[in-house]
Motif scaffolding. Structure first.
Motif, PDB file in Angstrom:
ATOM      1  N   HIS A 180       0.783  -1.174  -0.001  1.00  0.00           N
ATOM      2  CA  HIS A 180      -0.135   0.252   0.151  1.00  0.00           C
ATOM      3  C   HIS A 180       0.590   1.400  -0.163  1.00  0.00           C
ATOM      4  CE1 HIS A 180      -1.949   3.140   2.346  1.00  0.00           C
ATOM      5  NE2 HIS A 180      -3.027   2.907   1.691  1.00  0.00           N
ATOM      6  N   TRP A 181       0.475   2.243  -0.737  1.00  0.00           N
ATOM      7  CA  TRP A 181       0.891   3.636  -0.623  1.00  0.00           C
ATOM      8  C   TRP A 181      -0.183   4.703  -0.880  1.00  0.00           C
ATOM      9  CZ3 TRP A 181       1.235   7.016  -4.801  1.00  0.00           C
ATOM     10  CH2 TRP A 181       1.359   6.409  -6.112  1.00  0.00           C
ATOM     11  N   TRP A 182      -0.006   5.921  -0.443  1.00  0.00           N
ATOM     12  CA  TRP A 182      -1.174   6.759  -0.928  1.00  0.00           C
ATOM     13  C   TRP A 182      -0.514   8.176  -1.040  1.00  0.00           C
ATOM     14  CZ3 TRP A 182      -5.450   5.187  -3.170  1.00  0.00           C
ATOM     15  CH2 TRP A 182      -6.616   6.109  -3.599  1.00  0.00           C
ATOM     16  N   PRO A 183      -1.119   9.174  -1.596  1.00  0.00           N
ATOM     17  CA  PRO A 183      -0.794  10.577  -1.415  1.00  0.00           C
ATOM     18  C   PRO A 183      -1.090  11.119   0.030  1.00  0.00           C
ATOM     19  CG  PRO A 183      -2.074  10.320  -3.473  1.00  0.00           C
ATOM     20  CD  PRO A 183      -2.257   8.966  -2.745  1.00  0.00           C
ATOM     21  N   SER A 184      -0.130  11.643   0.629  1.00  0.00           N
ATOM     22  CA  SER A 184      -0.370  12.198   1.798  1.00  0.00           C
ATOM     23  C   SER A 184      -1.216  13.242   1.985  1.00  0.00           C
ATOM     24  CB  SER A 184       1.022  12.438   2.431  1.00  0.00           C
ATOM     25  OG  SER A 184       1.820  11.752   2.657  1.00  0.00           O
ATOM     26  N   ASP A 185      -2.002  12.967   3.169  1.00  0.00           N
ATOM     27  CA  ASP A 185      -2.997  14.524   3.615  1.00  0.00           C
ATOM     28  C   ASP A 185      -1.924  15.227   3.963  1.00  0.00           C
ATOM     29  OD1 ASP A 185      -5.364  13.295   2.824  1.00  0.00           O
ATOM     30  OD2 ASP A 185      -5.958  12.946   4.894  1.00  0.00           O
ATOM     31  N   ARG A 332       2.559   8.296   1.690  1.00  0.00           N
ATOM     32  CA  ARG A 332       2.847   7.490   2.750  1.00  0.00           C
ATOM     33  C   ARG A 332       2.251   6.121   2.363  1.00  0.00           C
ATOM     34  NH1 ARG A 332      -3.001  10.215   4.716  1.00  0.00           N
ATOM     35  NH2 ARG A 332      -4.362   8.624   3.892  1.00  0.00           N
ATOM     36  N   SER A 333       2.850   5.358   3.396  1.00  0.00           N
ATOM     37  CA  SER A 333       2.290   3.880   3.313  1.00  0.00           C
ATOM     38  C   SER A 333       1.773   3.371   4.605  1.00  0.00           C
ATOM     39  CB  SER A 333       3.354   3.083   2.918  1.00  0.00           C
ATOM     40  OG  SER A 333       2.969   1.648   3.010  1.00  0.00           O
ATOM     41  N   GLN A 334       0.435   2.728   4.720  1.00  0.00           N
ATOM     42  CA  GLN A 334       0.181   1.828   5.925  1.00  0.00           C
ATOM     43  C   GLN A 334       0.032   0.427   5.640  1.00  0.00           C
ATOM     44  OE1 GLN A 334      -3.100   4.383   7.249  1.00  0.00           O
ATOM     45  NE2 GLN A 334      -1.579   5.602   8.267  1.00  0.00           N
ATOM     46  N   GLU A 335       0.793  -0.206   4.762  1.00  0.00           N
ATOM     47  CA  GLU A 335       0.907  -1.347   4.770  1.00  0.00           C
ATOM     48  C   GLU A 335       1.137  -2.239   6.112  1.00  0.00           C
ATOM     49  OE1 GLU A 335       0.302  -2.979   1.893  1.00  0.00           O
ATOM     50  OE2 GLU A 335       0.771  -5.133   2.507  1.00  0.00           O
ATOM     51  N   PHE A 336       1.932  -1.632   6.996  1.00  0.00           N
ATOM     52  CA  PHE A 336       2.193  -2.281   8.145  1.00  0.00           C
ATOM     53  C   PHE A 336       1.760  -1.546   9.281  1.00  0.00           C
ATOM     54  CE2 PHE A 336       5.636  -3.117   5.034  1.00  0.00           C
ATOM     55  CZ  PHE A 336       5.489  -4.562   4.978  1.00  0.00           C
ATOM     56  N   TYR A 337       0.481  -1.008   9.320  1.00  0.00           N
ATOM     57  CA  TYR A 337      -0.103  -0.140  10.287  1.00  0.00           C
ATOM     58  C   TYR A 337      -0.722  -1.105  11.373  1.00  0.00           C
ATOM     59  CZ  TYR A 337      -2.197   3.662  12.412  1.00  0.00           C
ATOM     60  OH  TYR A 337      -2.504   4.812  13.295  1.00  0.00           O
ATOM     61  N   GLU A 352       6.318   7.631   6.023  1.00  0.00           N
ATOM     62  CA  GLU A 352       6.007   8.687   5.631  1.00  0.00           C
ATOM     63  C   GLU A 352       7.300   9.098   4.770  1.00  0.00           C
ATOM     64  OE1 GLU A 352       5.611  11.629   9.039  1.00  0.00           O
ATOM     65  OE2 GLU A 352       6.970  12.927   8.053  1.00  0.00           O
ATOM     66  N   ILE A 353       7.091   9.137   3.515  1.00  0.00           N
ATOM     67  CA  ILE A 353       8.199   9.285   2.305  1.00  0.00           C
ATOM     68  C   ILE A 353       8.682  10.711   2.340  1.00  0.00           C
ATOM     69  CG2 ILE A 353       8.534   9.091   0.040  1.00  0.00           C
ATOM     70  CD1 ILE A 353       7.258   6.386   2.170  1.00  0.00           C
ATOM     71  N   HIS A 354       9.977  10.605   2.228  1.00  0.00           N
ATOM     72  CA  HIS A 354      10.857  12.051   2.347  1.00  0.00           C
ATOM     73  C   HIS A 354      11.542  12.209   0.890  1.00  0.00           C
ATOM     74  CE1 HIS A 354      12.264  15.283   4.562  1.00  0.00           C
ATOM     75  NE2 HIS A 354      13.361  15.160   3.920  1.00  0.00           N
ATOM     76  N   ARG A 355      11.238  13.458   0.314  1.00  0.00           N
ATOM     77  CA  ARG A 355      11.305  13.610  -1.076  1.00  0.00           C
ATOM     78  C   ARG A 355      12.983  13.796  -1.372  1.00  0.00           C
ATOM     79  NH1 ARG A 355       7.403  15.596  -4.506  1.00  0.00           N
ATOM     80  NH2 ARG A 355       6.046  16.148  -3.005  1.00  0.00           N
ATOM     81  N   GLY A 356      13.429  14.736  -0.349  1.00  0.00           N
ATOM     82  CA  GLY A 356      15.032  14.934  -0.452  1.00  0.00           C
ATOM     83  C   GLY A 356      15.816  15.931   0.339  1.00  0.00           C
ATOM     84  N   PHE A 357      16.751  16.422   0.002  1.00  0.00           N
ATOM     85  CA  PHE A 357      17.407  17.343   1.024  1.00  0.00           C
ATOM     86  C   PHE A 357      18.293  18.499   0.229  1.00  0.00           C
ATOM     87  CE2 PHE A 357      17.152  13.017   2.917  1.00  0.00           C
ATOM     88  CZ  PHE A 357      16.949  13.457   4.289  1.00  0.00           C
ATOM     89  N   ALA A 390      16.356   9.898  -1.429  1.00  0.00           N
ATOM     90  CA  ALA A 390      15.223   9.920  -1.101  1.00  0.00           C
ATOM     91  C   ALA A 390      14.846   8.775  -0.149  1.00  0.00           C
ATOM     92  CB  ALA A 390      14.184  10.060  -2.344  1.00  0.00           C
ATOM     93  N   GLY A 391      13.745   8.833   0.563  1.00  0.00           N
ATOM     94  CA  GLY A 391      13.377   7.529   1.216  1.00  0.00           C
ATOM     95  C   GLY A 391      12.401   7.901   2.381  1.00  0.00           C
ATOM     96  N   MET A 392      12.479   7.190   3.463  1.00  0.00           N
ATOM     97  CA  MET A 392      11.223   7.279   4.311  1.00  0.00           C
ATOM     98  C   MET A 392      11.375   7.296   5.586  1.00  0.00           C
ATOM     99  SD  MET A 392       9.951   3.515   3.475  1.00  0.00           S
ATOM    100  CE  MET A 392      10.601   3.511   1.758  1.00  0.00           C
ATOM    101  N   VAL A 393      10.524   7.814   6.669  1.00  0.00           N
ATOM    102  CA  VAL A 393      10.810   7.583   8.069  1.00  0.00           C
ATOM    103  C   VAL A 393       9.630   6.649   8.445  1.00  0.00           C
ATOM    104  CG1 VAL A 393      12.101   9.649   8.545  1.00  0.00           C
ATOM    105  CG2 VAL A 393       9.519   9.927   8.485  1.00  0.00           C
TER     106      VAL A 393
END
Ligand SMILES: Cc1cc2nc3c(=O)[nH]c(=O)nc-3n(C[C@H](O)[C@H](O)[C@H](O)COP(=O)(O)OP(=O)(O)OC[C@H]3O[C@@H](n4cnc5c(N)ncnc54)[C@H](O)[C@@H]3O)c2cc1C
Ligand code: SF4
Lengths: 534, 162
Positions: A180-185, A332-337, A352-357, A390-393
């Protein structure tokens, strides 16, 4: 000269203080909010200057112990692997927050019934639904209806933030694994909203949005609340709440901007100082009637501190991604929520996907993690990382534990001499296992997305940005600090509306729920005005 | 220690020796590159920025520089700023400094990177516009939203409550 008593005194002008002030304003009561920090000046935010990344390490640092502005109070946190992040000013933490704005799920209010751990909330998701909606309208939310991770997700929002190259790359990784993933609110305006302009991808959300696209409460609720008659006084730091012989709150003692002690009397006191600031004031409000601090007959004020341990999983890609362009958040992904009996921990987390720095953050990350050498090889290594990370927290649900707590430090004080809070916190085995799981699964996604190198960190040591649980809600006065509508069990004209009242933390960012709760409590107060203290 | 000082408006200052040690170190951390057409962090404009930034953390930076000198005395019998400009020698001392004093080394590296990567020439060499993010902002592609189709097709999977 002593002021006449006012009707409602709110302490703290952050996420929840702003919401409760605005909601109560329609009663036409005399409402004053005391805030220790200043009104914000978006034109001075870091993104307006070339030193924007450097200022994120100085006057806009997320740690008050690093920032050390006049409005800040120190926090003793040697006994915690996770350090507090906050902002003390009008808007509170929303001045610096990333604006990732998910709701709780119905299951988040029923942790004990479902998993036999922690406690259920005394209210449920349906109770908060209208208040979530009202808060969304006031803050302005972007996102996309239809997320299968939420029931009946059909509320229209502003269009979601762009996927960009980073979101696209990581979405491909999730799709390859069929996860699962979805555009974040997000609380970020993607089109003009309530007099605010739309996001122009400055990429500096966590050091204040100079564009006014990110919904910090200084530019959302406060202008409306002030227009409706609420008085907001800045540079007023509350030391303690005073009480009378009947055990009712009578007002506060505070220090004004010149450090002069002042008193303000009120018929109702509302605490909105967050999960650290609120227990600090309650514990500092000792009297003969309340020798262990105010509203603390349960002994739970300051206990059950929850942070959300964060794991960071960042990948290095061969192709150029978004880097510093655009809000850090996108999907975001809630596959393991939710709890899965096959795993060795209960509850779960959101990715929560992080775009970059930006370039400075990239260089610092590379230098700190041994990916960029000193000397020869610096430039080549830097180019291998710049715009390519890029990655995620993973936001891991933190379960309440009484030994995780806020107390008063015996020596440390702020500039007004008020005892400072001390944090004692240990990571549970459950949290450790959850973070390990998140690192493994997150690495799988990044590899599937094409990352050639993966950098991880758990917990994020500076990541104590969610402050919850230290004045918990509940029906039993022996097991909670406030009742099911935010009123202290012990002091019938004292309310708490901030993240302190959370019973459990869920695996999502808390601010949308903090504000929905504040609006719910304000609504309860309005409905019960005739017999508020019964 | 000599008595020549480099002073800013607020009167905070580094000694000439401290200034020299800092310059040698930052040049070592980020050297010039002919390949990429880049100045070193010791370039006049960049180092002026580094010095000004370091002055706002005078105490911490001075402490870090004296730790660097201590290491340099240990390894090479001389203060860091007075060592011959031999890259191998400097790199050896710097490596020991990083191992023995990671926090101090991290501070000096952070100040160096903060100032280096906001220099016009450096930004342009990275294909960046030499300007702050606000007010012009940046353009971001929407990306391929059809990627969401398989997720849209997925049945709801949240957990039911009792
Ligand atoms: C860097 C960062 C990123 C974040 N990102 C997100 C995110 O993406 N999504 C999300 O949901 N949340 C995020 N958060 C958390 C979010 O900011 C908080 O959840 C939210 O602001 C908490 O609201 P609150 O009302 O409980 O307290 P706050 O917003 O912290 O407000 C408390 C206010 O009380 C004032 N105060 C405290 N003590 C006193 C006193 N003694 N006298 C007078 N005034 C006092 C403070 O100055 C402050 O203004 C982030 C926070 C940070 C720091
Ligand atoms: S990216 Fe958007 S929300 Fe973030 S600071 Fe820039 S304009 Fe504001």
């Amino acid at each position: 000269m002593t002021e006449q008593p006012i009707d409602v005194l709110i302490i703290g002008a952050g996420a929840s203080g702003a919401a409760v002030a605005w909601s109560l304003a329609e009663t036409r009561m005399r409402i004053v909010c005391l805030e220790q920090g200043d009104m914000m000046k978006p034109a001075d935010y870091p993104s307006t200057g070339r030193d924007w990344e450097a200022r994120g390490q100085s006057d806009f640092a997320i740690s008050p112990n690093q920032r050390r502005l006049a409005a800040d109070y120190p926090i003793a946190e040697e006994d915690s692997p996770i350090k507090v992040a906050n902002y003390n000013g009008v808007g509170g933490g929303t001045v610096l927050y990333a604006g990732h704005f998910p709701r709780f799920h119905p299951s988040d209010f029923r942790v004990n019934s479902l998993d036999g751990v922690a406690d259920d909330w005394p209210i449920d998701c349906a109770t908060l639904a209208p208040h979530y909606a009202e808060n969304d309208r006031m803050m302005g939310v972007a996102g996309l209806p239809g997320d299968p991770a939420y029931p009946g997700d059909n509320v229209k929002r502003m269009p979601p933030l762009p996927l960009g190259k980073s979101g696209e790359a990581i979405a491909r990784g999730f799709n390859k694994l069929n996860w699962h993933w979805w555009p974040s609110d997000t609380a970020i305006a993607t089109e003009p909203y309530d007099g605010r302009d739309k996001c122009i991808n400055l990429g500096a959300c966590v050091s204040g949005c100079a564009q006014g696209a990110k919904a910090s409460t200084d530019i959302t609720y406060w202008p409306h609340a002030i227009r409706a008659g609420v008085e907001l006084r800045t540079r007023c730091r509350v030391r303690e709440i005073t009480v009378d012989a009947d055990g009712m709150a009578t007002g506060v003692i505070y220090y004004d901007g010149d450090g002069v002690e002042q008193a303000l009397q009120a018929h109702v006191v509302v605490l909105a100082c967050n999960g650290v600031g609120t227990p600090r004031i309650l514990l500092n409000s000792k009297s003969t009637a309340f020798p262990d601090g105010l509203a603390n007959s349960s002994g739970l004020v300051g206990r059950n501190l929850m942070f959300h341990p964060y794991a960071s999983i960042m990948g290095v890609f061969d192709e150029a991604l978004d880097g510093y362009k655009g809000p850090g958040k996108c999907i975001r992904s809630q596959e393991f929520y939710e709890t899965d009996a096959a795993r060795d921990f209960v509850r779960g987390y959101t990715f929560e996907i992080h775009r970059g720095f930006g370039p400075v953050s990239t260089a610092l990350m590379g230098l700190q993690r041994g990916r960029i050498p000193w000397g020869v090889g610096h430039h080549q290594a830097f180019r291998g990382l710049f715009n390519r990370i890029a990655g995620m927290v993973a936001i891991c649900e933190d379960l309440p534990e009484e030994h995780n707590r806020v107390t008063l430090d015996p020596e440390l004080t702020d500039s007004d001499g008020i005892p400072a809070p001390k944090i004692s916190y240990t990571l549970s085995q459950n949290s450790r296992k959850m973070m390990d799981h998140a690192i493994e699964r997150g690495s799988e996604v990044l590899r599937a997305a094409g990352a050639r190198d993966i950098m991880t960190q758990a917990p994020i040591s500076y990541g104590g940005w969610h402050l919850m649980g230290t004045a918990r809600m509940g029906l039993d006065p022996a097991r909670s600090v406030v009742n099911d509508w935010g009123r202290s069990h012990d002091v019938k004209n004292l309310f708490v509306v901030d993240g302190s009242i959370f019973v459990t933390s869920a695996g999502v960012n808390p601010t949308r729920t903090i504000q929905a709760l504040a609006l719910y409590i304000a609504e309860q107060m309005k409905q019960r005005l005739a017999n508020l203290f019964d | 220690m000599g008595d020549q000082h480099s002073t800013d408006a607020a009167g905070e200052s580094f000694t000439a020796e401290e200034t020299q040690a800092l310059k040698t170190l930052v040049e070592m951390i980020i050297p010039a590159s002919q390949e990429y057409g880049l100045p070193s962090a010791g370039d006049t404009a960049i180092f002026t920025d580094i010095l000004a930034t370091a002055r706002s953390q005078q105490v911490e930076v001075s402490t870090a520089l004296s730790a660097l000198d201590e290491v340099s005395q240990d390894c090479q019998d001389g203060d860091f700023g007075a060592l011959p400009l031999d890259q191998d020698v400097l790199a050896g001392v710097a490596e020991t400094f990083r191992q023995r004093h990671p926090a101090e080394a991290g501070l000096l590296a952070a100040i160096t990177a903060q100032c280096y990567y906001r220099d016009d020439r450096v930004m342009r060499a990275l294909d960046m516009e030499a300007r702050p993010p606000h007010p012009l902002g940046y353009t971001l592609n929407q990306g391929d939203w059809s990627l969401l189709d398989p997720v849209r097709d997925r049945p709801e999977f949240f957990r039911k409550t009792p």
